[in-house]
Design a protein around this motif. Structure first.
Motif, short mmCIF file in Angstrom:
data_model
loop_
_atom_site.label_atom_id
_atom_site.label_comp_id
_atom_site.label_asym_id
_atom_site.label_seq_id
_atom_site.Cartn_x
_atom_site.Cartn_y
_atom_site.Cartn_z
N VAL A 130 15.53 -25.50 -28.21
CA VAL A 130 15.80 -25.01 -26.86
C VAL A 130 16.29 -23.56 -26.92
CG1 VAL A 130 17.28 -25.32 -24.82
CG2 VAL A 130 16.26 -27.31 -25.96
N PHE A 131 17.19 -23.27 -27.84
CA PHE A 131 17.74 -21.93 -27.97
C PHE A 131 16.66 -20.91 -28.31
CE2 PHE A 131 19.51 -18.57 -30.68
CZ PHE A 131 20.39 -17.99 -29.79
N GLU A 132 15.90 -21.15 -29.38
CA GLU A 132 14.88 -20.20 -29.81
C GLU A 132 13.79 -20.01 -28.76
OE1 GLU A 132 14.72 -18.21 -32.43
OE2 GLU A 132 16.56 -18.94 -33.33
N THR A 133 13.37 -21.11 -28.14
CA THR A 133 12.33 -21.01 -27.12
C THR A 133 12.85 -20.26 -25.91
OG1 THR A 133 11.39 -23.09 -27.91
CG2 THR A 133 10.69 -22.34 -25.74
N VAL A 172 7.81 -22.58 -18.76
CA VAL A 172 8.57 -22.92 -19.97
C VAL A 172 9.99 -23.33 -19.60
CG1 VAL A 172 9.48 -22.09 -22.17
CG2 VAL A 172 7.23 -21.36 -21.41
N GLY A 173 10.62 -22.59 -18.69
CA GLY A 173 11.97 -22.95 -18.26
C GLY A 173 12.04 -24.36 -17.71
N ASN A 174 11.06 -24.74 -16.91
CA ASN A 174 11.03 -26.11 -16.38
C ASN A 174 10.84 -27.14 -17.48
OD1 ASN A 174 11.45 -25.43 -13.68
ND2 ASN A 174 9.26 -25.11 -13.30
N ARG A 175 10.10 -26.78 -18.51
CA ARG A 175 9.90 -27.70 -19.64
C ARG A 175 11.16 -27.82 -20.50
NH1 ARG A 175 4.45 -28.87 -20.28
NH2 ARG A 175 3.08 -27.63 -18.95
N LEU A 176 12.02 -26.81 -20.46
CA LEU A 176 13.28 -26.86 -21.22
C LEU A 176 14.38 -27.62 -20.46
CD1 LEU A 176 13.51 -23.22 -22.64
CD2 LEU A 176 12.70 -25.27 -23.82
N LEU A 177 14.25 -27.70 -19.15
CA LEU A 177 15.30 -28.30 -18.32
C LEU A 177 15.75 -29.69 -18.75
CD1 LEU A 177 14.61 -27.13 -14.66
CD2 LEU A 177 16.54 -26.55 -16.14
N PRO A 178 14.86 -30.60 -19.16
CA PRO A 178 15.33 -31.92 -19.57
C PRO A 178 16.38 -31.89 -20.68
CG PRO A 178 12.96 -31.98 -19.25
CD PRO A 178 13.39 -30.54 -19.14
N ALA A 179 16.41 -30.85 -21.47
CA ALA A 179 17.41 -30.74 -22.54
C ALA A 179 18.82 -30.64 -21.97
CB ALA A 179 17.13 -29.53 -23.43
N PHE A 180 18.94 -30.24 -20.70
CA PHE A 180 20.25 -30.07 -20.08
C PHE A 180 20.73 -31.34 -19.38
CE2 PHE A 180 18.55 -25.93 -20.79
CZ PHE A 180 19.64 -25.18 -21.20
N ASN A 181 19.93 -32.39 -19.42
CA ASN A 181 20.33 -33.68 -18.84
C ASN A 181 21.05 -34.50 -19.90
OD1 ASN A 181 19.11 -33.07 -16.40
ND2 ASN A 181 17.15 -33.96 -17.01
N LEU A 186 26.49 -30.38 -22.43
CA LEU A 186 25.89 -29.45 -23.38
C LEU A 186 24.43 -29.83 -23.56
CD1 LEU A 186 28.68 -29.38 -26.09
CD2 LEU A 186 28.20 -27.65 -24.37
N PRO A 187 23.55 -28.86 -23.66
CA PRO A 187 22.13 -29.22 -23.80
C PRO A 187 21.83 -29.82 -25.16
CG PRO A 187 22.43 -26.86 -24.03
CD PRO A 187 23.77 -27.42 -23.63
N PHE A 188 20.81 -30.65 -25.19
CA PHE A 188 20.30 -31.13 -26.46
C PHE A 188 19.69 -29.93 -27.20
CE2 PHE A 188 19.99 -34.95 -23.77
CZ PHE A 188 20.78 -35.82 -24.53
N PRO A 189 19.74 -29.92 -28.52
CA PRO A 189 19.24 -28.74 -29.24
C PRO A 189 17.72 -28.62 -29.24
CG PRO A 189 20.04 -30.40 -30.78
CD PRO A 189 20.39 -30.88 -29.40
#
Length: 196
Positions: A130-133, A172-181, A186-189
């Motif tokens: 999530v961070f690198e992307t 891409v941002g929308n695809r990363l959003l589930p990590a914040f659920n 704290l987001p999943f890595p």
């Protein structure tokens, strides 16, 4: 008491700035010729890497310097967590867009933006960092968008550009959003770009 608080805050601010002020005070600056030499050296190093990537590795995410081949996620021997930055989305090209404008290579920038718009997709079943992307892909796309509009408005170039990079960044941002659920806040890595 109000004046004391203000004075205390100013003292703290000054204390934090003191090391920086001492560092800057002790420097005499750089000669113009040295600055220009370093600029040319940095540009040469950038283009050594960028041109090699474009010649032998693109559309892969990275150039493997020993084999002079592109590194694709899942096609090469894994390197553990370091591969989580890869997503088979031309990472190096997206991450380099802004530098092309900084170096004044507007023609090359336009070519690179076209390649990203025409060839990059994020609808892939791959788990990414999530961070690198976020910093390299979302950041690269957003800065590429801002600079595309700048180049269009200032130089009358890229008239075809209509916000495609920004739309890709939103995707891409929308695809990363589930990590914040997460239950912790704290987001999943890592997150799967296709399934969340």
């Amino acid at each position: 008491p109000e004046q004391t608080t203000s004075l205390r805050m100013n003292w703290r601010s000054a204390a934090m700035l003191l090391p920086l002020m001492l560092l800057l005070d002790g420097t005499q600056g750089m000669e113009e010729s040295e600055r220009l030499n370093l600029r040319v050296e940095a540009e040469d190093m950038f283009f050594h890497a960028f041109n090699a990537y474009m010649e032998v590795a693109w559309p892969a995410d990275e150039l493997m310097p020993l084999s002079c081949k592109g590194r694709y996620r899942g096609r090469e021997f894994g390197r553990g967590d370091i591969d989580d930055a890869l997503g088979n989305f031309s990472l190096t090209l997206v991450d380099s867009l802004d530098m092309l404008v900084v170096l004044g290579k507007v023609d090359l920038f336009e070519e690179a933006v076209l390649k990203v718009v025409e060839t990059v997709s994020f609808d892939t079943d791959v788990v990414v960092s999530v961070f690198e992307t976020n910093i390299r892909i979302v950041g690269g796309l957003v800065s590429g968008h801002v600079l595309s509009e700048y180049v269009r408005d200032k130089y009358g170039r890229m008239e075809w550009y209509r916000g495609q990079l920004l739309n890709m960044a939103v995707d891409v941002g929308n695809r990363l959003l589930p990590a914040f659920n997460s239950t912790t806040g704290l987001p999943f890595p890592r997150v799967n770009l296709k399934t969340g």
